[in-house]
Design a protein around this motif. Sequence first.
Motif, PDB file in Angstrom:
ATOM      1  N   GLN A  78       0.833  -1.194   0.000  1.00 28.57           N
ATOM      2  CA  GLN A  78       0.000   0.000   0.000  1.00 28.57           C
ATOM      3  C   GLN A  78       0.872   1.249   0.000  1.00 28.57           C
ATOM      4  OE1 GLN A  78      -3.495   0.657  -0.006  1.00 28.57           O
ATOM      5  NE2 GLN A  78      -2.653   2.725  -0.277  1.00 28.57           N
ATOM      6  N   ALA A  79       0.729   2.080  -1.050  1.00 32.58           N
ATOM      7  CA  ALA A  79       1.470   3.334  -1.107  1.00 32.58           C
ATOM      8  C   ALA A  79       0.921   4.311  -0.075  1.00 32.58           C
ATOM      9  CB  ALA A  79       1.368   3.940  -2.504  1.00 32.58           C
ATOM     10  N   LEU A  80       1.814   4.996   0.615  1.00 35.28           N
ATOM     11  CA  LEU A  80       1.425   6.056   1.537  1.00 35.28           C
ATOM     12  C   LEU A  80       1.409   7.387   0.783  1.00 35.28           C
ATOM     13  CD1 LEU A  80       3.467   5.005   4.700  1.00 35.28           C
ATOM     14  CD2 LEU A  80       1.081   4.494   4.146  1.00 35.28           C
ATOM     15  N   PRO A 117       6.624   6.123  -0.497  1.00 34.04           N
ATOM     16  CA  PRO A 117       6.860   5.070   0.493  1.00 34.04           C
ATOM     17  C   PRO A 117       5.738   4.036   0.468  1.00 34.04           C
ATOM     18  CG  PRO A 117       6.160   7.099   1.543  1.00 34.04           C
ATOM     19  CD  PRO A 117       6.387   7.430   0.115  1.00 34.04           C
ATOM     20  N   ILE A 118       6.071   2.814   0.858  1.00 34.09           N
ATOM     21  CA  ILE A 118       5.129   1.705   0.760  1.00 34.09           C
ATOM     22  C   ILE A 118       5.005   0.997   2.107  1.00 34.09           C
ATOM     23  CG2 ILE A 118       4.699  -0.537  -0.333  1.00 34.09           C
ATOM     24  CD1 ILE A 118       4.393   1.628  -2.340  1.00 34.09           C
ATOM     25  N   LEU A 119       3.775   0.694   2.493  1.00 36.48           N
ATOM     26  CA  LEU A 119       3.530  -0.244   3.588  1.00 36.48           C
ATOM     27  C   LEU A 119       3.455  -1.624   2.945  1.00 36.48           C
ATOM     28  CD1 LEU A 119       2.821  -0.686   6.638  1.00 36.48           C
ATOM     29  CD2 LEU A 119       0.423  -0.670   5.905  1.00 36.48           C
ATOM     30  N   ALA A 120       4.471  -2.432   3.185  1.00 35.35           N
ATOM     31  CA  ALA A 120       4.585  -3.720   2.515  1.00 35.35           C
ATOM     32  C   ALA A 120       4.342  -4.856   3.497  1.00 35.35           C
ATOM     33  CB  ALA A 120       5.967  -3.864   1.880  1.00 35.35           C
ATOM     34  N   PRO A 121       3.858  -5.986   3.015  1.00 38.13           N
ATOM     35  CA  PRO A 121       3.695  -7.157   3.887  1.00 38.13           C
ATOM     36  C   PRO A 121       5.032  -7.835   4.121  1.00 38.13           C
ATOM     37  CG  PRO A 121       3.060  -7.718   1.648  1.00 38.13           C
ATOM     38  CD  PRO A 121       3.388  -6.247   1.633  1.00 38.13           C
ATOM     39  N   THR A 122       5.152  -8.527   5.232  1.00 37.65           N
ATOM     40  CA  THR A 122       6.337  -9.345   5.445  1.00 37.65           C
ATOM     41  C   THR A 122       6.155 -10.715   4.807  1.00 37.65           C
ATOM     42  OG1 THR A 122       5.432 -10.007   7.587  1.00 37.65           O
ATOM     43  CG2 THR A 122       7.004  -8.181   7.566  1.00 37.65           C
ATOM     44  N   GLY A 123       4.903 -11.052   4.493  1.00 39.85           N
ATOM     45  CA  GLY A 123       4.605 -12.292   3.794  1.00 39.85           C
ATOM     46  C   GLY A 123       4.159 -12.000   2.373  1.00 39.85           C
ATOM     47  N   ALA A 124       3.203 -12.782   1.899  1.00 41.23           N
ATOM     48  CA  ALA A 124       2.751 -12.639   0.514  1.00 41.23           C
ATOM     49  C   ALA A 124       1.860 -11.416   0.331  1.00 41.23           C
ATOM     50  CB  ALA A 124       2.005 -13.897   0.071  1.00 41.23           C
ATOM     51  N   SER A 125       1.067 -11.056   1.347  1.00 36.02           N
ATOM     52  CA  SER A 125       0.145  -9.943   1.194  1.00 36.02           C
ATOM     53  C   SER A 125      -0.198  -9.349   2.557  1.00 36.02           C
ATOM     54  CB  SER A 125      -1.140 -10.393   0.487  1.00 36.02           C
ATOM     55  OG  SER A 125      -1.823 -11.360   1.261  1.00 36.02           O
ATOM     56  N   LEU A 126      -0.699  -8.135   2.539  1.00 40.03           N
ATOM     57  CA  LEU A 126      -1.165  -7.489   3.752  1.00 40.03           C
ATOM     58  C   LEU A 126      -2.429  -8.182   4.262  1.00 40.03           C
ATOM     59  CD1 LEU A 126      -0.677  -3.813   2.552  1.00 40.03           C
ATOM     60  CD2 LEU A 126       0.615  -4.929   4.388  1.00 40.03           C
ATOM     61  N   PRO A 127      -2.704  -8.143   5.569  1.00 40.33           N
ATOM     62  CA  PRO A 127      -3.888  -8.814   6.105  1.00 40.33           C
ATOM     63  C   PRO A 127      -5.172  -8.288   5.465  1.00 40.33           C
ATOM     64  CG  PRO A 127      -2.409  -8.137   7.869  1.00 40.33           C
ATOM     65  CD  PRO A 127      -1.887  -7.514   6.625  1.00 40.33           C
ATOM     66  N   ALA A 128      -6.131  -9.167   5.268  1.00 44.10           N
ATOM     67  CA  ALA A 128      -7.387  -8.783   4.636  1.00 44.10           C
ATOM     68  C   ALA A 128      -8.166  -7.816   5.519  1.00 44.10           C
ATOM     69  CB  ALA A 128      -8.227 -10.029   4.356  1.00 44.10           C
ATOM     70  N   VAL A 129      -8.779  -6.814   4.883  1.00 47.13           N
ATOM     71  CA  VAL A 129      -9.621  -5.848   5.583  1.00 47.13           C
ATOM     72  C   VAL A 129     -11.013  -6.453   5.735  1.00 47.13           C
ATOM     73  CG1 VAL A 129     -10.606  -3.524   5.523  1.00 47.13           C
ATOM     74  CG2 VAL A 129      -8.306  -3.944   4.599  1.00 47.13           C
ATOM     75  N   PRO A 130     -11.619  -6.382   6.933  1.00 49.87           N
ATOM     76  CA  PRO A 130     -12.943  -6.973   7.144  1.00 49.87           C
ATOM     77  C   PRO A 130     -13.986  -6.396   6.186  1.00 49.87           C
ATOM     78  CG  PRO A 130     -11.959  -6.310   9.230  1.00 49.87           C
ATOM     79  CD  PRO A 130     -11.090  -5.763   8.166  1.00 49.87           C
ATOM     80  N   MET A 131     -14.889  -7.237   5.702  1.00 50.00           N
ATOM     81  CA  MET A 131     -15.964  -6.791   4.831  1.00 50.00           C
ATOM     82  C   MET A 131     -16.799  -5.737   5.550  1.00 50.00           C
ATOM     83  SD  MET A 131     -17.301  -7.222   1.814  1.00 50.00           S
ATOM     84  CE  MET A 131     -16.642  -8.827   1.316  1.00 50.00           C
ATOM     85  N   GLY A 133     -15.729  -3.055   6.740  1.00 49.38           N
ATOM     86  CA  GLY A 133     -14.910  -2.376   7.743  1.00 49.38           C
ATOM     87  C   GLY A 133     -13.880  -1.471   7.101  1.00 49.38           C
ATOM     88  N   SER A 134     -12.769  -1.276   7.786  1.00 41.56           N
ATOM     89  CA  SER A 134     -11.717  -0.385   7.290  1.00 41.56           C
ATOM     90  C   SER A 134     -10.392  -0.738   7.945  1.00 41.56           C
ATOM     91  CB  SER A 134     -12.066   1.077   7.580  1.00 41.56           C
ATOM     92  OG  SER A 134     -12.137   1.308   8.974  1.00 41.56           O
ATOM     93  N   VAL A 135      -9.330  -0.161   7.392  1.00 40.45           N
ATOM     94  CA  VAL A 135      -8.005  -0.294   7.972  1.00 40.45           C
ATOM     95  C   VAL A 135      -7.463   1.111   8.221  1.00 40.45           C
ATOM     96  CG1 VAL A 135      -6.925  -0.458   5.685  1.00 40.45           C
ATOM     97  CG2 VAL A 135      -5.682  -1.239   7.708  1.00 40.45           C
ATOM     98  N   THR A 136      -6.801   1.301   9.352  1.00 41.39           N
ATOM     99  CA  THR A 136      -6.223   2.597   9.709  1.00 41.39           C
ATOM    100  C   THR A 136      -4.724   2.451   9.908  1.00 41.39           C
ATOM    101  OG1 THR A 136      -8.268   3.335  10.782  1.00 41.39           O
ATOM    102  CG2 THR A 136      -6.233   4.492  11.378  1.00 41.39           C
ATOM    103  N   VAL A 137      -3.973   3.285   9.205  1.00 39.42           N
ATOM    104  CA  VAL A 137      -2.516   3.291   9.295  1.00 39.42           C
ATOM    105  C   VAL A 137      -2.080   4.620   9.895  1.00 39.42           C
ATOM    106  CG1 VAL A 137      -0.338   3.087   8.038  1.00 39.42           C
ATOM    107  CG2 VAL A 137      -2.365   1.822   7.247  1.00 39.42           C
ATOM    108  N   ARG A 138      -1.378   4.572  11.015  1.00 36.83           N
ATOM    109  CA  ARG A 138      -0.793   5.783  11.591  1.00 36.83           C
ATOM    110  C   ARG A 138       0.690   5.788  11.252  1.00 36.83           C
ATOM    111  NH1 ARG A 138      -4.889   4.648  15.158  1.00 36.83           N
ATOM    112  NH2 ARG A 138      -6.174   6.450  15.745  1.00 36.83           N
ATOM    113  N   PHE A 139       1.136   6.901  10.689  1.00 36.77           N
ATOM    114  CA  PHE A 139       2.537   6.968  10.292  1.00 36.77           C
ATOM    115  C   PHE A 139       3.088   8.367  10.541  1.00 36.77           C
ATOM    116  CE2 PHE A 139       0.090   8.220   6.615  1.00 36.77           C
ATOM    117  CZ  PHE A 139       0.840   9.197   5.966  1.00 36.77           C
TER     118      PHE A 139
END
Length: 203
Positions: A78-80, A117-131, A133-139
Amino acid sequence: MLLVEETAPAQGALPVAALKAYLRMGTGFEPVADATEDAALAGFLRAAIATVEARTGKVLLTRVFRLRLEDWRDPAGQALPLAPALSVQSVEMTDRGGAVTPVPPAAWRLVPDSQRPILAPTGASLPAVPMGGSVTVRFEAGFGTTWDSVPGDLAQAVLMLAARYYEDRGFDGGQNIALPHGVSALIERWRAVRTLAGRGGRP
């Protein structure tokens, strides 16, 4: 998408003295030595900083932002929207009912970049966002906490623009004027096509 500034530039970090000096040289301004005058000049500086940041996508003085998305644009990264990003403080998932669940830091990492800048996963992909719902990134983003850390051309652009706002303070909607050519020239190299999209995404 919702981007919120959680902290504002500290009053002491604003170059009020530099703006006074610039106004004396450029307009014959003679400042009144009181807190009211300093507060007014600080307001013009904050407006100029906000304008330069909006045009460039660069954060001049370091502070914290909150980005809320209904879903990742790309779960592979995810690009910031602002640079330079210094750290990601937290990632939280909110479900349809409003329950908040922190995402462990082990699941993501920040890939710094001067433009995107990118918020990248440490695995294959970032965790799924709940149907529903939403995701909040503080940076945290910014060149530094003091004005000396701001690149010289951007710092000069802020002073020029704040002076213009000061000169046009009696004009209705004065802060909505077009950028002076000199300011545009100073910030041009910092401008970037900004996007929250991932690979192949569109702004």
